[in-house]
Design a protein around this motif. Structure first.
Motif, PDB file in Angstrom:
ATOM      1  N   UNK A  78       0.823  -1.191   0.000  1.00 14.13           N
ATOM      2  CA  UNK A  78       0.000   0.000   0.000  1.00 14.13           C
ATOM      3  C   UNK A  78       0.872   1.263   0.000  1.00 14.13           C
ATOM      4  N   UNK A  79       1.950   1.206   0.784  1.00  9.27           N
ATOM      5  CA  UNK A  79       2.847   2.362   0.847  1.00  9.27           C
ATOM      6  C   UNK A  79       3.527   2.595  -0.497  1.00  9.27           C
ATOM      7  N   UNK A  80       3.823   1.498  -1.206  1.00  4.83           N
ATOM      8  CA  UNK A  80       4.448   1.631  -2.528  1.00  4.83           C
ATOM      9  C   UNK A  80       3.505   2.316  -3.512  1.00  4.83           C
ATOM     10  N   UNK A  81       2.237   1.977  -3.459  1.00  6.56           N
ATOM     11  CA  UNK A  81       1.258   2.569  -4.372  1.00  6.56           C
ATOM     12  C   UNK A  81       1.147   4.080  -4.116  1.00  6.56           C
ATOM     13  N   UNK A  82       1.098   4.451  -2.867  1.00  6.49           N
ATOM     14  CA  UNK A  82       1.014   5.879  -2.516  1.00  6.49           C
ATOM     15  C   UNK A  82       2.282   6.605  -2.966  1.00  6.49           C
ATOM     16  N   UNK A  83       3.427   5.966  -2.793  1.00  2.26           N
ATOM     17  CA  UNK A  83       4.692   6.566  -3.220  1.00  2.26           C
ATOM     18  C   UNK A  83       4.717   6.778  -4.733  1.00  2.26           C
ATOM     19  N   UNK A  84       4.253   5.775  -5.474  1.00  2.00           N
ATOM     20  CA  UNK A  84       4.225   5.905  -6.935  1.00  2.00           C
ATOM     21  C   UNK A  84       3.241   6.980  -7.383  1.00  2.00           C
ATOM     22  N   UNK A  85       2.107   7.065  -6.749  1.00  2.00           N
ATOM     23  CA  UNK A  85       1.124   8.100  -7.093  1.00  2.00           C
ATOM     24  C   UNK A  85       1.709   9.486  -6.823  1.00  2.00           C
ATOM     25  N   UNK A  86       2.377   9.631  -5.680  1.00  2.00           N
ATOM     26  CA  UNK A  86       3.002  10.913  -5.350  1.00  2.00           C
ATOM     27  C   UNK A  86       4.112  11.252  -6.356  1.00  2.00           C
ATOM     28  N   UNK A  87       4.900  10.260  -6.711  1.00  2.00           N
ATOM     29  CA  UNK A  87       5.987  10.471  -7.666  1.00  2.00           C
ATOM     30  C   UNK A  87       5.445  10.912  -9.024  1.00  2.00           C
ATOM     31  N   UNK A  88       4.446  10.205  -9.551  1.00  2.00           N
ATOM     32  CA  UNK A  88       3.884  10.547 -10.854  1.00  2.00           C
ATOM     33  C   UNK A  88       3.148  11.886 -10.823  1.00  2.00           C
ATOM     34  N   UNK A  89       2.570  12.220  -9.683  1.00  2.00           N
ATOM     35  CA  UNK A  89       1.929  13.530  -9.549  1.00  2.00           C
ATOM     36  C   UNK A  89       2.963  14.647  -9.617  1.00  2.00           C
ATOM     37  N   UNK A  90       4.083  14.453  -8.940  1.00  2.00           N
ATOM     38  CA  UNK A  90       5.158  15.449  -8.983  1.00  2.00           C
ATOM     39  C   UNK A  90       5.760  15.567 -10.378  1.00  2.00           C
ATOM     40  N   UNK A  91       5.919  14.440 -11.062  1.00  3.21           N
ATOM     41  CA  UNK A  91       6.441  14.468 -12.431  1.00  3.21           C
ATOM     42  C   UNK A  91       5.475  15.223 -13.345  1.00  3.21           C
ATOM     43  N   UNK A  92       4.187  14.964 -13.206  1.00  2.00           N
ATOM     44  CA  UNK A  92       3.180  15.666 -14.010  1.00  2.00           C
ATOM     45  C   UNK A  92       3.174  17.158 -13.727  1.00  2.00           C
ATOM     46  N   UNK A  93       3.276  17.518 -12.458  1.00  3.68           N
ATOM     47  CA  UNK A  93       3.321  18.930 -12.085  1.00  3.68           C
ATOM     48  C   UNK A  93       4.565  19.613 -12.657  1.00  3.68           C
ATOM     49  N   UNK A  94       5.687  18.917 -12.607  1.00  3.31           N
ATOM     50  CA  UNK A  94       6.925  19.460 -13.155  1.00  3.31           C
ATOM     51  C   UNK A  94       6.781  19.717 -14.655  1.00  3.31           C
ATOM     52  N   UNK A  95       6.240  18.757 -15.396  1.00  2.03           N
ATOM     53  CA  UNK A  95       6.090  18.941 -16.838  1.00  2.03           C
ATOM     54  C   UNK A  95       5.100  20.052 -17.169  1.00  2.03           C
ATOM     55  N   UNK A  96       4.037  20.189 -16.397  1.00  3.80           N
ATOM     56  CA  UNK A  96       3.080  21.277 -16.611  1.00  3.80           C
ATOM     57  C   UNK A  96       3.756  22.627 -16.398  1.00  3.80           C
ATOM     58  N   UNK A  97       4.532  22.738 -15.327  1.00  7.79           N
ATOM     59  CA  UNK A  97       5.210  23.997 -15.019  1.00  7.79           C
ATOM     60  C   UNK A  97       6.259  24.326 -16.087  1.00  7.79           C
ATOM     61  N   UNK A  98       7.011  23.341 -16.513  1.00 10.97           N
ATOM     62  CA  UNK A  98       8.030  23.578 -17.533  1.00 10.97           C
ATOM     63  C   UNK A  98       7.408  23.965 -18.872  1.00 10.97           C
ATOM     64  N   UNK A  99       6.294  23.350 -19.215  1.00 10.95           N
ATOM     65  CA  UNK A  99       5.612  23.698 -20.468  1.00 10.95           C
ATOM     66  C   UNK A  99       5.150  25.146 -20.423  1.00 10.95           C
ATOM     67  N   UNK A 100       4.574  25.563 -19.301  1.00 16.10           N
ATOM     68  CA  UNK A 100       4.110  26.938 -19.143  1.00 16.10           C
ATOM     69  C   UNK A 100       5.268  27.921 -19.249  1.00 16.10           C
ATOM     70  N   UNK A 101       6.379  27.612 -18.589  1.00 12.14           N
ATOM     71  CA  UNK A 101       7.548  28.490 -18.606  1.00 12.14           C
ATOM     72  C   UNK A 101       8.130  28.599 -20.013  1.00 12.14           C
TER      73      UNK A 101
END
Length: 132
Positions: free
Chosen positions: A1-24
């Motif tokens: 369960x902890x692994x699933x939450x970690x992966x969700x958090x990781x992919x969320x951060x990656x998505x946020x990073x790409x959104x921010x970089x695209x905007x910039x």
């Protein structure tokens, strides 16, 4: 369960990073096109430039808060632009103070709060902001 939450958090951060970089990157390309059109090629008139800057500020999710909060108009943008171009009409690398100053949260906030300030003081502050 902890692994699933970690992966969700990781992919969320990656998505946020790409959104921010695209905007910039889109913002930087837009600024560069305006600088090339106005300063280098002189294919954009001052009125067209002010319209494009104001429209961008009203569309961008961070800048539109400032525009709305300060009740800024195109005339305010034009007056500030005139003040900045008087003392800062030069280009350094990909920076041109009269244009770049309108596209960043901190600089636009300062300009609109101090729109009645002296032209030299505004330009010096923007030059410090952009490390010129």
């Amino acid at each position: 369960m902890a692994n699933i939450i970690s992966y969700i958090a990781l992919f969320s951060l990656i998505g946020l990073f790409f959104f921010a970089m695209k905007r910039i990157m889109q913002r930087d390309n837009f600024i560069n096109d305006l600088i090339l059109g106005y300063y280098d090629r002189q294919t954009i008139s001052k009125d067209e430039l002010i319209d494009k800057i104001y429209d961008y500020a009203c569309r961008d999710f961070r800048l539109k808060k400032i525009v709305k909060e300060q009740q800024a108009t195109k005339e305010d943008f034009a007056n500030i632009f005139e003040k900045l171009i008087y003392w800062g009409n030069f280009k350094k690398r990909k920076r041109y103070i009269p244009i770049n100053s309108f596209f960043f949260y901190g600089s636009l906030s300062y300009l609109l709060k101090n729109r009645d300030a002296d032209a030299k003081a505004l330009t010096k502050k923007m030059m410090n902001y952009f490390h010129i």
